[in-house]
Design a protein around this motif. Structure first.
Motif, PDB file in Angstrom:
ATOM      1  N   UNK A   1      71.813  90.672  90.683  1.00 58.12           N
ATOM      2  CA  UNK A   1      73.118  90.891  90.034  1.00 58.12           C
ATOM      3  C   UNK A   1      73.526  92.344  90.234  1.00 58.12           C
ATOM      4  N   UNK A   2      74.782  92.516  90.614  1.00 57.80           N
ATOM      5  CA  UNK A   2      75.306  93.878  90.759  1.00 57.80           C
ATOM      6  C   UNK A   2      76.673  93.909  90.078  1.00 57.80           C
ATOM      7  N   UNK A   3      76.786  94.700  89.030  1.00 54.94           N
ATOM      8  CA  UNK A   3      78.036  94.778  88.266  1.00 54.94           C
ATOM      9  C   UNK A   3      78.548  96.209  88.357  1.00 54.94           C
ATOM     10  N   UNK A   4      79.818  96.359  88.740  1.00 60.86           N
ATOM     11  CA  UNK A   4      80.366  97.711  88.889  1.00 60.86           C
ATOM     12  C   UNK A   4      81.747  97.800  88.249  1.00 60.86           C
ATOM     13  N   UNK A   5      81.881  98.718  87.329  1.00 59.66           N
ATOM     14  CA  UNK A   5      83.191  98.996  86.705  1.00 59.66           C
ATOM     15  C   UNK A   5      83.828  97.797  86.036  1.00 59.66           C
ATOM     16  N   UNK A   6      83.004  96.966  85.418  1.00 59.86           N
ATOM     17  CA  UNK A   6      83.520  95.711  84.849  1.00 59.86           C
ATOM     18  C   UNK A   6      84.328  95.962  83.581  1.00 59.86           C
ATOM     19  N   UNK A   7      85.563  95.451  83.611  1.00 56.42           N
ATOM     20  CA  UNK A   7      86.453  95.591  82.443  1.00 56.42           C
ATOM     21  C   UNK A   7      87.030  94.230  82.087  1.00 56.42           C
ATOM     22  N   UNK A   8      87.220  94.030  80.792  1.00 53.71           N
ATOM     23  CA  UNK A   8      87.883  92.808  80.350  1.00 53.71           C
ATOM     24  C   UNK A   8      88.661  93.103  79.081  1.00 53.71           C
ATOM     25  N   UNK A   9      89.922  92.701  79.103  1.00 54.75           N
ATOM     26  CA  UNK A   9      90.759  92.875  77.909  1.00 54.75           C
ATOM     27  C   UNK A   9      91.259  91.521  77.443  1.00 54.75           C
ATOM     28  N   UNK A  10      91.248  91.334  76.140  1.00 49.73           N
ATOM     29  CA  UNK A  10      91.893  90.160  75.540  1.00 49.73           C
ATOM     30  C   UNK A  10      93.170  90.682  74.894  1.00 49.73           C
TER      31      UNK A  10
ATOM     32  N   UNK B   1      93.055  94.118  73.095  1.00 48.71           N
ATOM     33  CA  UNK B   1      91.661  94.429  72.736  1.00 48.71           C
ATOM     34  C   UNK B   1      90.821  94.566  74.001  1.00 48.71           C
ATOM     35  N   UNK B   2      90.175  95.718  74.133  1.00 49.04           N
ATOM     36  CA  UNK B   2      89.307  95.945  75.295  1.00 49.04           C
ATOM     37  C   UNK B   2      87.882  95.519  74.950  1.00 49.04           C
ATOM     38  N   UNK B   3      87.466  94.397  75.495  1.00 49.22           N
ATOM     39  CA  UNK B   3      86.122  93.895  75.191  1.00 49.22           C
ATOM     40  C   UNK B   3      85.076  94.607  76.048  1.00 49.22           C
ATOM     41  N   UNK B   4      85.412  94.904  77.293  1.00 47.72           N
ATOM     42  CA  UNK B   4      84.510  95.642  78.179  1.00 47.72           C
ATOM     43  C   UNK B   4      85.294  96.804  78.786  1.00 47.72           C
ATOM     44  N   UNK B   5      84.708  97.987  78.723  1.00 48.95           N
ATOM     45  CA  UNK B   5      85.467  99.173  79.156  1.00 48.95           C
ATOM     46  C   UNK B   5      84.847  99.833  80.379  1.00 48.95           C
ATOM     47  N   UNK B   6      84.409  98.996  81.315  1.00 45.39           N
ATOM     48  CA  UNK B   6      83.864  99.548  82.561  1.00 45.39           C
ATOM     49  C   UNK B   6      82.354  99.693  82.499  1.00 45.39           C
TER      50      UNK B   6
END
Lengths: 239, 330
Positions: free
Chosen positions: B19-28, B31-36
């Motif tokens: 698994x390689x995760x880079x700069x992952x962001x998610x907003x609902x 609301x920012x659930x993941x900020x990189x």
């Protein structure tokens, strides 16, 4: 093949819950009751199934959403939607699988309703040509109704809400033609309403006129709502 | 080129990460659930994904599995981009979702057959993999039973069995012991530990001892940000300037407090006496590293209180969470 796998699961899942049995019992029972007991069959003294098919759009208003109400709403409520969407299926396979599973249930209900034409045939000389056309029409109308129900089921996580929405929208599709006859209706809008009326196309087909336009109408409505269903699922990934 | 006698860890590290995760962001919405967030998971490792509720663990997992789309960033599983080829990625992942959603009306056998076919298995393969998963998770007893009639422990095993059917390279277990009774928790952990010998696993939990028991590396999330990443021992020992110590002296509790003050230690809590006797006092103190420890010993000796216990303690993850929360309140 992938669609078939999903359709098979949906079909057999119907028999895991009472709703499926209720739909399968109610559909032929209501159709027969309306035809023999409340319809003009005996008064007409004619071996014709036209009154039988005339009740079908109204039956489908109630029963098509009953088949589809749980298909997405229950998956969403119970969380199994996540399970399904993390399996390696395309969204279109999921939507089509559910649709064909529901369509197979409707087809099975129609098979049970064949008791009606066989009874009429025993009572008189039934012309089976229009009967075949009638059943084809019900399958097409049913497919469009199921697609509407499936789409609305994907918009909520409450089965009752899904059923109510489905029944209301299908009722509107069956009554929109009446609005077209209103005196105040602009002709262009009236034509549009008539073109959208489920019953209008259905009656033409049950008269024995298998017009490609009517077939395309039902297939078009079905395709439109199935695509809309896919869009709802895809949008949810981004929400 | 690896040396001829390279160890298992060296071989795993030399291979590309699963698994390689880079700069992952998610907003609902707003609301920012993941900020990189960025992290990697190497082959054969068990990664603990930790964080208080709402930290973004489940959101990150849902993006990894393709259930949710990321707002920004890149996620690769087995070298395949989740956004570009979600179906291919899903074939490499076995996923036990939080709350373990299952078709309760289906029989265990029917469900596992369906799941196997969903992962492109056909013909005899289906029965083979179902048999293997049933054997591995101990489901023989409930094989013909509707899932809804199974106990919570067995349902959890069904969830795990469906995740194992296609022999995935990556196993993602989101709160796998949620709602299980203590005995079932022990059984489930043993099962996961066994699986960890063969597979790459990401396990999320807010039950901290679980991660301590299972994971060999931890990614700690807080408010959508990665706040720590590394071996568990490293994370727990990060704060060397402030280490906990258990102290027991032959003196009165107030005398122990005085010793603590003179040694510049922070009094955290009085503890029950670890040994029998009326004239003993025990406490947990916070001291500044090794110097702090020796200062306690010196002060106690100068005051003439015999030292019965002076034991540095490993910081628990609860402490880390507590610190995160305190930081939040400030």
């Amino acid at each position: 093949m992938r669609v078939w796998l999903l359709a098979k699961r949906e079909f057999f899942a119907t028999f895991d819950a009472p709703t499926g049995y209720v739909v399968l019992a109610l559909f032929p029972a209501l159709a027969a009751t309306l035809f023999f007991l409340t319809g003009p069959f005996f008064a007409l003294n004619e071996a014709s199934l036209r009154p039988f098919f005339a009740t079908m759009p109204w039956l489908l208003v109630l029963l098509a959403p009953a088949i589809t109400m749980s298909l997405w709403a229950e998956e969403k409520r119970s969380g199994t939607e996540e399970l399904l969407l993390t399996y390696p299926f395309h969204l279109r396979q999921l939507v089509l699988g559910k649709f064909f599973g529901a369509w197979a249930i409707l087809a099975l209900a129609l098979v049970f309703s064949l008791a009606v034409p066989f009874t009429v045939d025993a009572l008189g000389d039934l012309d089976w040509g229009p009967v075949g056309g009638g059943y084809l029409s019900v399958l097409l109308l049913g497919g469009a109704s199921l697609a509407v129900g499936l789409f609305l089921s994907s918009c909520t996580d409450n089965q009752i809400v899904a059923w109510l929405l489905g029944a209301t929208v299908l009722l509107a599709f069956n009554l929109v033609g009446l609005a077209a006859t209103a005196a105040s209706m602009p002709p262009t809008l009236g034509q549009l309403f008539l073109a959208l009326d489920f019953g209008n196309h259905f009656q033409a087909m049950t008269r024995g006129v298998i017009d490609i336009g009517n077939i395309m109408f039902y297939l078009g409505v079905t395709a439109f709502f199935l695509v809309a269903n896919g869009v709802v699922l895809e949008r949810r990934r981004w929400s | 080129m690896l040396p001829k006698h390279a160890g298992v860890a060296e071989v795993a590290a030399a291979q590309p990460p699963v698994v390689r995760v880079a700069g992952l962001k998610k907003s609902y919405g707003k609301v920012e659930a993941l900020r990189g967030i960025d992290f990697e998971v190497n082959q054969g490792s068990v990664l603990g994904f930790l964080g208080p509720n709402g930290a973004g663990k489940t959101t990150a997992i849902k993006i990894l599995t393709g259930y949710l789309a990321a707002s920004a960033g890149r996620v690769e599983v087995c070298g395949v981009d989740v956004a570009e080829e979600p179906l291919e990625v899903k074939r490499h992942i076995g996923y036990l979702a939080e709350n373990n959603p299952l078709y309760l009306d289906m029989r265990v056998a029917d469900f596992l057959h369906f799941a196997a076919r969903a992962f492109f298995l056909t013909g005899r393969q289906v029965q083979q993999v179902v048999d293997r998963a049933v054997c591995c998770t101990g489901l023989e007893e409930v094989y013909r039973r509707p899932i809804g009639h199974c106990s919570k422990g067995f349902r959890q095993r069904v969830g795990l069995a469906q995740a194992l059917l296609h022999d995935p390279q990556l196993l993602i277990l989101d709160e796998p012991t949620n709602g299980l009774d203590p005995l079932q928790v022990v059984e489930m952990r043993a099962l996961i530990r066994e699986l960890g010998r063969q597979k790459t696993i990401i396990i999320t939990s807010h039950v901290l001892p679980e991660i301590e028991a299972l994971a060999d590396r931890v990614v700690l999330l807080h408010e959508g940000r990665k706040v720590a990443d590394g071996p568990l021992g490293g994370i727990l020992g990060q704060d060397l300037a402030h280490c906990l110590v258990r102290v027991c002296l032959r003196c009165k509790p107030e005398q122990l407090r005085t010793v603590a003050e003179e040694a510049n230690a922070v009094w955290l809590e009085e503890r029950p006496q670890p040994f029998a006797g009326d004239d003993l006092a025990a406490a947990t103190l916070e001291v500044a590293g090794a110097d702090g420890l020796s200062r306690i010993a010196t002060v106690a000796a100068q005051a003439g209180y015999p030292l019965l216990e002076l034991a540095p303690q490993t910081r628990s993850l609860e402490y880390l969470f507590q610190n995160l929360k305190q930081g939040e309140e400030k």
